[in-house]
Motif scaffolding. Sequence first.
Motif, PDB file in Angstrom:
ATOM      1  N   ILE A  52      17.743  -5.079 -69.310  1.00  5.99           N
ATOM      2  CA  ILE A  52      16.902  -5.775 -68.329  1.00  5.99           C
ATOM      3  C   ILE A  52      15.672  -6.318 -69.050  1.00  5.99           C
ATOM      4  O   ILE A  52      15.011  -5.591 -69.803  1.00  5.99           O
ATOM      5  CB  ILE A  52      16.448  -4.821 -67.202  1.00  5.99           C
ATOM      6  N   VAL A  53      15.382  -7.594 -68.824  1.00  5.63           N
ATOM      7  CA  VAL A  53      14.169  -8.209 -69.352  1.00  5.63           C
ATOM      8  C   VAL A  53      13.301  -8.620 -68.169  1.00  5.63           C
ATOM      9  O   VAL A  53      13.764  -9.349 -67.290  1.00  5.63           O
ATOM     10  CB  VAL A  53      14.487  -9.452 -70.208  1.00  5.63           C
ATOM     11  N   VAL A  54      12.072  -8.101 -68.141  1.00  4.87           N
ATOM     12  CA  VAL A  54      11.111  -8.512 -67.114  1.00  4.87           C
ATOM     13  C   VAL A  54      10.070  -9.382 -67.805  1.00  4.87           C
ATOM     14  O   VAL A  54       9.305  -8.899 -68.647  1.00  4.87           O
ATOM     15  CB  VAL A  54      10.411  -7.305 -66.464  1.00  4.87           C
ATOM     16  N   SER A  55      10.045 -10.670 -67.471  1.00  2.00           N
ATOM     17  CA  SER A  55       9.084 -11.557 -68.121  1.00  2.00           C
ATOM     18  C   SER A  55       7.756 -11.515 -67.380  1.00  2.00           C
ATOM     19  O   SER A  55       7.706 -11.298 -66.169  1.00  2.00           O
ATOM     20  CB  SER A  55       9.635 -12.984 -68.160  1.00  2.00           C
ATOM     21  N   GLY A  56       6.689 -11.694 -68.119  1.00  2.00           N
ATOM     22  CA  GLY A  56       5.346 -11.651 -67.540  1.00  2.00           C
ATOM     23  C   GLY A  56       4.335 -11.645 -68.662  1.00  2.00           C
ATOM     24  O   GLY A  56       4.697 -11.824 -69.828  1.00  2.00           O
ATOM     25  N   PRO A  57       3.056 -11.459 -68.331  1.00  2.00           N
ATOM     26  CA  PRO A  57       2.046 -11.385 -69.395  1.00  2.00           C
ATOM     27  C   PRO A  57       2.433 -10.328 -70.436  1.00  2.00           C
ATOM     28  O   PRO A  57       2.202 -10.500 -71.624  1.00  2.00           O
ATOM     29  CB  PRO A  57       0.784 -10.989 -68.632  1.00  2.00           C
ATOM     30  N   ALA A  65      10.918  -1.872 -75.063  1.00  2.00           N
ATOM     31  CA  ALA A  65       9.964  -2.567 -75.929  1.00  2.00           C
ATOM     32  C   ALA A  65       9.146  -3.528 -75.082  1.00  2.00           C
ATOM     33  O   ALA A  65       9.534  -3.881 -73.962  1.00  2.00           O
ATOM     34  CB  ALA A  65      10.696  -3.328 -77.034  1.00  2.00           C
ATOM     35  N   TYR A  66       8.013  -3.930 -75.615  1.00  2.00           N
ATOM     36  CA  TYR A  66       7.113  -4.836 -74.907  1.00  2.00           C
ATOM     37  C   TYR A  66       6.783  -6.012 -75.805  1.00  2.00           C
ATOM     38  O   TYR A  66       6.714  -5.869 -77.032  1.00  2.00           O
ATOM     39  CB  TYR A  66       5.815  -4.120 -74.530  1.00  2.00           C
ATOM     40  N   VAL A  67       6.575  -7.163 -75.193  1.00  2.00           N
ATOM     41  CA  VAL A  67       6.078  -8.327 -75.935  1.00  2.00           C
ATOM     42  C   VAL A  67       4.833  -8.804 -75.208  1.00  2.00           C
ATOM     43  O   VAL A  67       4.899  -9.211 -74.045  1.00  2.00           O
ATOM     44  CB  VAL A  67       7.127  -9.455 -76.009  1.00  2.00           C
ATOM     45  N   THR A  68       3.709  -8.710 -75.883  1.00  2.00           N
ATOM     46  CA  THR A  68       2.454  -9.112 -75.236  1.00  2.00           C
ATOM     47  C   THR A  68       1.958 -10.454 -75.759  1.00  2.00           C
ATOM     48  O   THR A  68       1.028 -11.020 -75.201  1.00  2.00           O
ATOM     49  CB  THR A  68       1.353  -8.055 -75.460  1.00  2.00           C
ATOM     50  N   GLU A  69       2.565 -10.938 -76.832  1.00  2.00           N
ATOM     51  CA  GLU A  69       2.172 -12.274 -77.286  1.00  2.00           C
ATOM     52  C   GLU A  69       2.566 -13.291 -76.223  1.00  2.00           C
ATOM     53  O   GLU A  69       3.474 -13.070 -75.431  1.00  2.00           O
ATOM     54  CB  GLU A  69       2.862 -12.614 -78.611  1.00  2.00           C
ATOM     55  N   GLY A  70       1.902 -14.433 -76.265  1.00  2.00           N
ATOM     56  CA  GLY A  70       2.187 -15.464 -75.277  1.00  2.00           C
ATOM     57  C   GLY A  70       0.898 -16.158 -74.897  1.00  2.00           C
ATOM     58  O   GLY A  70      -0.100 -16.076 -75.629  1.00  2.00           O
ATOM     59  N   HIS A  71       0.910 -16.833 -73.744  1.00  2.00           N
ATOM     60  CA  HIS A  71      -0.268 -17.585 -73.321  1.00  2.00           C
ATOM     61  C   HIS A  71      -0.170 -17.824 -71.818  1.00  2.00           C
ATOM     62  O   HIS A  71       0.923 -18.077 -71.313  1.00  2.00           O
ATOM     63  CB  HIS A  71      -0.329 -18.927 -74.066  1.00  2.00           C
ATOM     64  N   PRO A  72      -1.305 -17.759 -71.094  1.00  2.00           N
ATOM     65  CA  PRO A  72      -1.253 -17.959 -69.635  1.00  2.00           C
ATOM     66  C   PRO A  72      -0.630 -19.294 -69.219  1.00  2.00           C
ATOM     67  O   PRO A  72      -0.022 -19.388 -68.152  1.00  2.00           O
ATOM     68  CB  PRO A  72      -2.734 -17.905 -69.223  1.00  2.00           C
ATOM     69  N   LEU A  73      -0.743 -20.330 -70.058  1.00  2.00           N
ATOM     70  CA  LEU A  73      -0.159 -21.624 -69.688  1.00  2.00           C
ATOM     71  C   LEU A  73       1.365 -21.560 -69.579  1.00  2.00           C
ATOM     72  O   LEU A  73       1.980 -22.403 -68.923  1.00  2.00           O
ATOM     73  CB  LEU A  73      -0.544 -22.703 -70.715  1.00  2.00           C
ATOM     74  N   GLY A  95       7.319 -15.593 -77.144  1.00  2.00           N
ATOM     75  CA  GLY A  95       5.904 -15.224 -77.132  1.00  2.00           C
ATOM     76  C   GLY A  95       5.135 -15.860 -78.277  1.00  2.00           C
ATOM     77  O   GLY A  95       4.011 -16.355 -78.092  1.00  2.00           O
ATOM     78  N   LEU A  96       5.750 -15.878 -79.450  1.00  2.00           N
ATOM     79  CA  LEU A  96       5.073 -16.449 -80.617  1.00  2.00           C
ATOM     80  C   LEU A  96       4.900 -17.960 -80.446  1.00  2.00           C
ATOM     81  O   LEU A  96       3.809 -18.511 -80.675  1.00  2.00           O
ATOM     82  CB  LEU A  96       5.886 -16.137 -81.881  1.00  2.00           C
ATOM     83  N   ALA A  97       5.974 -18.622 -80.006  1.00  2.00           N
ATOM     84  CA  ALA A  97       5.876 -20.070 -79.779  1.00  2.00           C
ATOM     85  C   ALA A  97       4.845 -20.358 -78.690  1.00  2.00           C
ATOM     86  O   ALA A  97       4.064 -21.311 -78.784  1.00  2.00           O
ATOM     87  CB  ALA A  97       7.245 -20.636 -79.394  1.00  2.00           C
ATOM     88  N   GLY A  98       4.832 -19.528 -77.654  1.00  2.00           N
ATOM     89  CA  GLY A  98       3.885 -19.727 -76.556  1.00  2.00           C
ATOM     90  C   GLY A  98       2.445 -19.533 -76.992  1.00  2.00           C
ATOM     91  O   GLY A  98       1.553 -20.298 -76.607  1.00  2.00           O
ATOM     92  N   LYS A  99       2.211 -18.518 -77.814  1.00  3.56           N
ATOM     93  CA  LYS A  99       0.850 -18.264 -78.292  1.00  3.56           C
ATOM     94  C   LYS A  99       0.350 -19.440 -79.130  1.00  3.56           C
ATOM     95  O   LYS A  99      -0.761 -19.943 -78.924  1.00  3.56           O
ATOM     96  CB  LYS A  99       0.827 -16.982 -79.130  1.00  3.56           C
TER      97      LYS A  99
END
Lengths: 215, 215, 215
Positions: free
Chosen positions: A124-129, A140-148, A185-189
């Motif tokens: 299960i993947v829950v996308s969000g901030p 695991a968690y991915v916190t990289e990214g961007h509000p846009l 997340g990396l591309a988004g950041k």
Amino acid sequence: ASPIMARSPKEVEEIALGCDALALNLGTLEEDSLKAMILAGKTACLHHKPIVFDPVGVGATAFRRKAADLIINQCHPTVIKGNAAEIKALYTHQIGNAFIDSSVETLEVESIAKQLANNLNCVIVVSGPKDIITDGTQTAYVTEGHPLMARVTAMGCTATGIIGAFLAINPNSYDSALHAMQAMGLAGKRAGAISRGNGSMMINFLDELSNLQNG
Amino acid sequence: ASPIMARSPKEVEEIALGCDALALNLGTLEEDSLKAMILAGKTACLHHKPIVFDPVGVGATAFRRKAADLIINQCHPTVIKGNAAEIKALYTHQIGNAFIDSSVETLEVESIAKQLANNLNCVIVVSGPKDIITDGTQTAYVTEGHPLMARVTAMGCTATGIIGAFLAINPNSYDSALHAMQAMGLAGKRAGAISRGNGSMMINFLDELSNLQNG
Amino acid sequence: ASPIMARSPKEVEEIALGCDALALNLGTLEEDSLKAMILAGKTACLHHKPIVFDPVGVGATAFRRKAADLIINQCHPTVIKGNAAEIKALYTHQIGNAFIDSSVETLEVESIAKQLANNLNCVIVVSGPKDIITDGTQTAYVTEGHPLMARVTAMGCTATGIIGAFLAINPNSYDSALHAMQAMGLAGKRAGAISRGNGSMMINFLDELSNLQNG
């Protein structure tokens, strides 16, 4: 990856047979596209091809809940990706007959995701901030990214497509989902840092995503 | 605004019940999507939710004229938005049984728009270099904008979506339509000033539109 | 050009009657859209309107091969545009009953294109790093362009649309196809020189294409 889009019951089984991974998506669902998704999913499942399923707006209508139920029960997705509201809706409505042992109101989305992963035997993947990726045991968690990212239409569908691309080349579905979300997340950041609104974010994100392979 | 797209007769009534405003659009019309639009529109109308209707290419085929007639008569749109050719086609073909008291050839689009607004009891928006917004009594114009706006695909559909977003939060439909077109014009003017062709115009427009809230 | 998109059997004949050129495309083919394409194509053919046909993914499924066969035999496209794999699939599967006089494996795509052009009495465009345009007698090449073009989704569909726009104003179909591919190549070369990934390539390409008319 060489993706192909198809939505006719007339050809999706042949498409599913020829692919390395299948992505199913409830966006603008119709009766015919649902029929096509189930045919494609059953073929992929039978031939051990990985499936990523995106239950877009599953909480919005009974039609989408029924569709998600059919897809989960008949096609057994390898990965299910949604935002918190969609994952909670899968849980609350017992979609896929997920066993529910406590009130959803008292549960955080992370424990819901873990229970769904265990009960449906999938990732299960829950996308969000803070993205959550879990197979019920590992999380695991991915916190990289961007509000846009949340303001660009089809960003969620893009994540689903990218998960599909990773599943096509990596038999470990947990790692595939995690690596896909890390790439997002990396591309988004990187894109967010140089964008001034929704439009440039979309374009810069595609640029950064396409350039990730270059390091 | 949290928009959702749907086009299956299986779910549009439920979608319409849950929304604050409904946007209907004749683009790439099909029998099933027409059926879905009428179901959604009747539900929205019955529950006093505002509807914006975009009669895309209504002059092009009898099928679209029939569709527009059904939508106008059965769903009673709150706002109808089209370019001059589309608004004239609604008038000329007596779509919605608009009463016609003089030859369309001798009428300017502004008087056609006013008569349609009065006869159909709705707000008419005519998009163009000089947008016209009228409820038959009051009439306003928006002259801000940029020539590149007319060259970007789906710019008209965007205006319809933005009108829907304003209708969702403002019970005054005339003001909603006017404010939406003013927002479009301002974003278009700013975007046009920094764009060098159709592609950058699309992206800069989305940037400017998403940044309007920031003043 | 004033393009309009339509896909309902209810209106495509009327659309085809009113247009100056028709573009047919197998992307996300469905039974209803196939029916609509054949109706539109027969109408266009009967009224001597040029047709450009893009057999998207024709090698992927029997459904698409059958569709291509029906369109070629019943609508007689003026121009068929595909990548090397699609043009080879038309040839190998004898779509349109193209006469095959040697093993496809031993033939280069250029001779396949020439034979198809002769046998189907149309212009064949093979897109790639070196585009091939042939009517079976004359053959031209377009080598301008940029590698990023192949990485932008819908670039092939864009070429098909541009060929349609040129066909609408030039009765010489070979010249139309050649000029369209030259325009694509020039816009692609200019856009590629200033792009840093898939996203900016898409936007810069649209900018350059829209500015070609300015010299």
